[in-house]
Design a protein around this motif. Structure first.
Motif, short mmCIF file in Angstrom:
data_model
loop_
_atom_site.label_atom_id
_atom_site.label_comp_id
_atom_site.label_asym_id
_atom_site.label_seq_id
_atom_site.Cartn_x
_atom_site.Cartn_y
_atom_site.Cartn_z
N VAL A 48 30.65 46.94 37.26
CA VAL A 48 30.39 45.49 37.25
C VAL A 48 30.72 44.91 35.88
O VAL A 48 31.36 43.86 35.79
CB VAL A 48 28.93 45.19 37.64
N ASN A 49 30.32 45.58 34.81
CA ASN A 49 30.64 45.10 33.45
C ASN A 49 32.14 44.95 33.26
O ASN A 49 32.60 43.93 32.74
CB ASN A 49 30.09 46.05 32.39
N CYS A 50 32.90 45.94 33.67
CA CYS A 50 34.36 45.88 33.52
C CYS A 50 34.92 44.70 34.31
O CYS A 50 35.70 43.91 33.77
CB CYS A 50 35.00 47.17 33.98
N LEU A 51 34.54 44.58 35.56
CA LEU A 51 35.08 43.52 36.41
C LEU A 51 34.68 42.12 35.92
O LEU A 51 35.46 41.18 36.03
CB LEU A 51 34.67 43.73 37.86
N GLU A 52 33.48 42.00 35.36
CA GLU A 52 33.06 40.71 34.82
C GLU A 52 33.80 40.38 33.53
O GLU A 52 34.17 39.24 33.29
CB GLU A 52 31.55 40.70 34.57
N GLN A 53 34.01 41.37 32.69
CA GLN A 53 34.60 41.13 31.38
C GLN A 53 36.12 41.02 31.39
O GLN A 53 36.70 40.41 30.50
CB GLN A 53 34.16 42.23 30.41
N SER A 55 38.16 39.27 33.27
CA SER A 55 38.68 37.89 33.33
C SER A 55 38.52 37.16 32.01
O SER A 55 39.43 36.44 31.61
CB SER A 55 38.01 37.04 34.36
N THR A 56 37.39 37.34 31.38
CA THR A 56 37.16 36.72 30.07
C THR A 56 38.17 37.24 29.06
O THR A 56 38.78 36.46 28.32
CB THR A 56 35.73 37.00 29.58
N LEU A 57 38.35 38.54 29.05
CA LEU A 57 39.29 39.16 28.12
C LEU A 57 40.71 38.63 28.35
O LEU A 57 41.42 38.30 27.39
CB LEU A 57 39.25 40.68 28.30
N ALA A 58 41.12 38.52 29.61
CA ALA A 58 42.48 38.03 29.93
C ALA A 58 42.65 36.57 29.55
O ALA A 58 43.73 36.17 29.10
CB ALA A 58 42.76 38.23 31.41
N ILE A 64 46.70 40.57 26.57
CA ILE A 64 45.96 41.31 27.60
C ILE A 64 46.26 40.73 28.98
O ILE A 64 46.43 41.47 29.95
CB ILE A 64 44.43 41.27 27.33
N ASN A 65 46.36 39.41 29.05
CA ASN A 65 46.69 38.77 30.32
C ASN A 65 48.07 39.22 30.80
O ASN A 65 48.25 39.53 31.98
CB ASN A 65 46.63 37.25 30.19
N VAL A 66 49.04 39.27 29.90
CA VAL A 66 50.40 39.73 30.25
C VAL A 66 50.34 41.18 30.72
O VAL A 66 50.96 41.56 31.73
CB VAL A 66 51.36 39.56 29.05
N TYR A 72 49.17 45.39 36.64
CA TYR A 72 48.23 45.46 37.77
C TYR A 72 48.37 44.30 38.75
O TYR A 72 47.65 44.23 39.74
CB TYR A 72 46.79 45.53 37.26
N GLY A 73 49.26 43.34 38.46
CA GLY A 73 49.41 42.19 39.35
C GLY A 73 48.41 41.08 39.07
O GLY A 73 48.22 40.20 39.89
N GLY A 74 47.75 41.14 37.93
CA GLY A 74 46.79 40.11 37.54
C GLY A 74 45.35 40.57 37.65
O GLY A 74 45.06 41.66 38.15
N VAL A 75 44.46 39.74 37.17
CA VAL A 75 43.03 40.06 37.12
C VAL A 75 42.47 40.26 38.53
O VAL A 75 41.75 41.24 38.79
CB VAL A 75 42.23 38.96 36.38
N ASP A 76 42.77 39.36 39.43
CA ASP A 76 42.22 39.46 40.79
C ASP A 76 42.70 40.73 41.48
O ASP A 76 41.90 41.44 42.11
CB ASP A 76 42.58 38.23 41.63
N LYS A 77 43.98 41.03 41.38
CA LYS A 77 44.53 42.23 42.01
C LYS A 77 43.94 43.48 41.39
O LYS A 77 43.60 44.44 42.08
CB LYS A 77 46.06 42.23 41.88
N PHE A 78 43.78 43.48 40.07
CA PHE A 78 43.13 44.59 39.38
C PHE A 78 41.73 44.82 39.94
O PHE A 78 41.37 45.94 40.30
CB PHE A 78 43.07 44.33 37.87
#
Length: 143
Positions: A48-53, A55-58, A64-66, A72-78
């Motif tokens: 949960v921590n990874c998945l929450e953080q 998007s903020t990180l990206a 990191i967003n690139v 991974y195809g973006g935050v949502d796909k990841f």
């Protein structure tokens, strides 16, 4: 056994063994059974921590967003890929000495979940866990 039978008939597609553990070598007493439930947060919190953080990180760091977009195809796909892998593998009966001992109870599912956790470092998305501060399932989260 009757409850198990009715449940199997209701779901029609039973996955896992039909063993009920309580009072055997895997779950010798109720205190060990209760202890299994205390493991759930130790397994889920880092995910949960990874998945929450992520998007903020990206959103805060364009590089990191690139990386997430290209790798991974973006935050949502990841996030979807991590969750799909977890739910596919963390409840499949893996990690026990044999299929019979894996059971279909909380004990068997937690064995599978811990097995998934032990393989996290070999997953293609593990570097993102590290980028978000993951240090382990028993350690502190790094910021």
């Amino acid at each position: 056994q009757e409850i198990l039978y009715h449940t199997q008939m209701d779901v029609k597609n039973w996955i896992g063994s039909s063993v009920i553990h309580l009072g055997d070598k895997n779950v010798p007493n109720s205190l060990m059974f209760i202890d299994k439930y205390t493991q759930v947060t130790r397994i889920l919190s880092p995910i949960v921590n990874c998945l929450e953080q992520v998007s903020t990180l990206a959103s805060e760091k364009s590089d990191i967003n690139v990386y997430l977009e290209k790798g991974y195809g973006g935050v949502d796909k990841f996030s979807i890929d991590v969750l799909l892998d977890f739910f596919k593998c963390a409840f499949d009966g893996s990690g026990a000495d044999n299929f019979y001992e894996a059971g279909s109870c909380i004990d068997g599912r937690l064995t599978s979940a811990w097995n998934w956790c032990s393989q996290l470092s070999s997953k293609p998305y593990f570097p993102v866990f590290k980028l978000t501060g993951f240090t382990g399932f028993d350690g502190e989260w790094q910021k």
